[in-house]
Design a protein around this motif. Structure first.
Motif, PDB file in Angstrom:
ATOM      1  N   ARG A   1       3.541   3.116   0.611  1.00  0.00           N
ATOM      2  CA  ARG A   1       2.180   2.485   0.809  1.00  0.00           C
ATOM      3  C   ARG A   1       1.089   3.680   0.894  1.00  0.00           C
TER       4      ARG A   1
ATOM      5  N   PHE B   1      -5.675   6.125   7.121  1.00  0.00           N
ATOM      6  CA  PHE B   1      -4.768   6.567   8.362  1.00  0.00           C
ATOM      7  C   PHE B   1      -4.711   8.305   8.050  1.00  0.00           C
TER       8      PHE B   1
ATOM      9  N   HIS C   1      -5.358   5.449   2.506  1.00  0.00           N
ATOM     10  CA  HIS C   1      -5.898   4.360   2.860  1.00  0.00           C
ATOM     11  C   HIS C   1      -6.417   4.323   4.395  1.00  0.00           C
TER      12      HIS C   1
ATOM     13  N   ASN D   1      -5.419   4.618  12.159  1.00  0.00           N
ATOM     14  CA  ASN D   1      -6.426   4.118  11.462  1.00  0.00           C
ATOM     15  C   ASN D   1      -7.461   3.579  12.480  1.00  0.00           C
TER      16      ASN D   1
ATOM     17  N   PRO E   1      -0.031   5.733   3.416  1.00  0.00           N
ATOM     18  CA  PRO E   1      -1.192   5.183   4.458  1.00  0.00           C
ATOM     19  C   PRO E   1      -2.391   6.436   4.548  1.00  0.00           C
ATOM     20  N   GLU E   2      -2.124   7.708   4.316  1.00  0.00           N
ATOM     21  CA  GLU E   2      -3.130   8.637   4.334  1.00  0.00           C
ATOM     22  C   GLU E   2      -4.114   8.414   3.249  1.00  0.00           C
TER      23      GLU E   2
ATOM     24  N   TRP F   1       2.359  -3.920   8.990  1.00  0.00           N
ATOM     25  CA  TRP F   1       3.264  -2.762   9.090  1.00  0.00           C
ATOM     26  C   TRP F   1       4.594  -2.821   9.487  1.00  0.00           C
TER      27      TRP F   1
ATOM     28  N   LEU G   1       7.031   2.815   4.109  1.00  0.00           N
ATOM     29  CA  LEU G   1       5.811   3.749   4.723  1.00  0.00           C
ATOM     30  C   LEU G   1       5.192   4.467   3.553  1.00  0.00           C
TER      31      LEU G   1
END
Length: 409
Positions: free
Chosen positions: A332, A339, A337, A354, A334-335, A318, A329
């Motif tokens: 990608r 996070f 995947h 995460n 993140p929430e 990251w 960010l």
């Protein structure tokens, strides 16, 4: 002017920050247009990605082109002649402008209100600032080289100079030249640049600006003659981020305020603004730096959502030591995947964690950016500064002018 959480006026919303209510104080906004100054990191330009022509210049008052560098002889010069000016393979461009500079010229033509400054130094280009500043002769040679390298060859392109010496006295990147005398020599160097710019401004019959970028860390601020510098420059760009760069400790990259449990309560935006004002910098000379990037730490324990826990190292996945651009960010997701997003009502910034992969990410989002912009307005600062424009997906720059949602999560 005292700047603390008790007096923080944030127009249009009220919440709790470290136990203090944020309320509108009825301050009349200054008539002048607040500064919105954005750095552009040209090495990030890529086909299909961000480019100078795509910069939303109407949202800006100033653009800083980062960076020019300082040679081993203590002279200002182009960092990359091919990228910057189109002088590739030892050849000269076919016109006065080439490379990125021709795009800058076109951006200025289409946005006549925009002021473009050449920024000198930065993390990678500050190695020889100390040598440039050490004697009256070296200072005069450096100041003249700024005119000769950036103003005479590219007429009308630049409207001033931004000096980003990272950092006087303490050095910065490994290998940087540093001296205890840098503290006073920096002031003398800026005074000489100011003198040369004033003379060139009179010759050109147009205004030239001079700004500096300074660290927000207390151990760097003490290495500046801050009040004297404020008297010489148009603005001081406060790099109010990277408070824990290079650390494996899961602490905020750019918190607005300290919060309970923070072992470093002086490493935050409000403390840094106060520190500079206490030593004589007028608020109207300060622009508040905004981080359009995040920093991630690996192997962070799950207690407190990872916040203020000791990790192992920066997460290479990251962004590693360079951090991760906000646009990357968000892309990608993140929430989606694993996070979870958290929000600190005290620090007024979000973070991601995460628990399964033990990765912790500190960053700014539209909500935290909007609230920092409100802080700058409430305390009559000159405006805001952005590092960097290419790191945005469009939503952060827009957040500077859009009132934030009341909802924090």
């Amino acid at each position: 002017m005292a700047v603390d959480r008790r007096t923080f006026a944030a127009a249009g919303f009220s919440t709790l920050v470290c136990g203090y209510a944020l309320v509108q104080q009825g301050r009349t906004a200054p008539a002048r247009r607040p500064v919105v100054a954005g750095y552009v990191a040209p090495w990030k330009a890529r086909p299909g990605g961000p480019g100078i022509k795509m910069i939303r210049a109407r949202e800006l008052t100033h653009l800083m082109y980062a960076f020019g560098t300082v040679s081993a002889d203590g002279l200002a010069e182009l960092a990359d002649r091919c990228l910057d000016a189109g002088a590739c393979d030892g050849t000269a461009p076919s016109s006065p402008f080439g490379g990125n500079f021709i795009q800058l010229a076109e951006l200025k033509r289409d946005n006549p209100q925009l002021r473009v400054l050449i920024s000198l130094g930065g993390w990678n280009g500050s190695r020889y600032f100390s040598a440039a500043a050490v004697t009256p002769r070296s200072r005069a040679r450096f100041a003249q080289s700024v005119i000769d390298a950036f103003f005479r060859p590219y007429p009308g392109l630049f409207d001033g100079v931004d000096v980003d010496w990272e950092f006087p006295v303490s050095g910065g990147r490994a290998g940087n030249v540093a001296r205890p005398e840098d503290r006073g020599n920096f002031t003398l160097l800026i005074a000489e640049v100011r003198r040369k710019l004033a003379a060139f401004s009179a010759l050109e019959r147009r205004e030239m600006e001079l700004t500096i970028a300074v660290s927000a860390a207390p151990d760097k601020i003490v290495n500046l003659e801050a009040a004297a510098l404020a008297g010489l420059v148009d603005r001081i760009h406060l790099m109010a981020y990277d408070f824990h760069a290079g650390s494996a400790f899961a602490a905020f990259n750019a918190p607005l305020f300290a919060c309970a449990g923070d072992p470093y309560p002086d490493l935050n935006v409000d403390a840094s603004v106060n520190a500079l004002i206490r030593v004589g910098v007028p608020p109207a000379k300060l622009t508040l730096g905004m981080a359009f990037f995040g920093r991630a730490v690996a192997n962070v324990p799950p207690q407190n959502g990872g916040l203020f826990q000791k990790g192992a190292t920066a997460s290479e996945e990251w962004g590693g030591s360079d951090g991760i651009d906000y646009r990357d960010l968000v892309a990608r997701r993140p929430e989606k995947h694993g996070f979870r997003r958290f929000w600190s009502d005290e620090a007024q910034v979000p973070w991601l964690y995460n628990a399964e992969r033990r990765i912790w990410i500190s960053y700014d989002d539209p909500l935290s950016i909007a609230r920092k912009a409100m802080y700058a307005r409430a305390h009559a600062l000159a405006g805001v500064m952005i590092w960097d424009l290419f790191a945005d997906d469009g939503s952060l720059l827009a957040a500077l002018r859009v009132p934030p949602a009341r909802r924090s999560e």
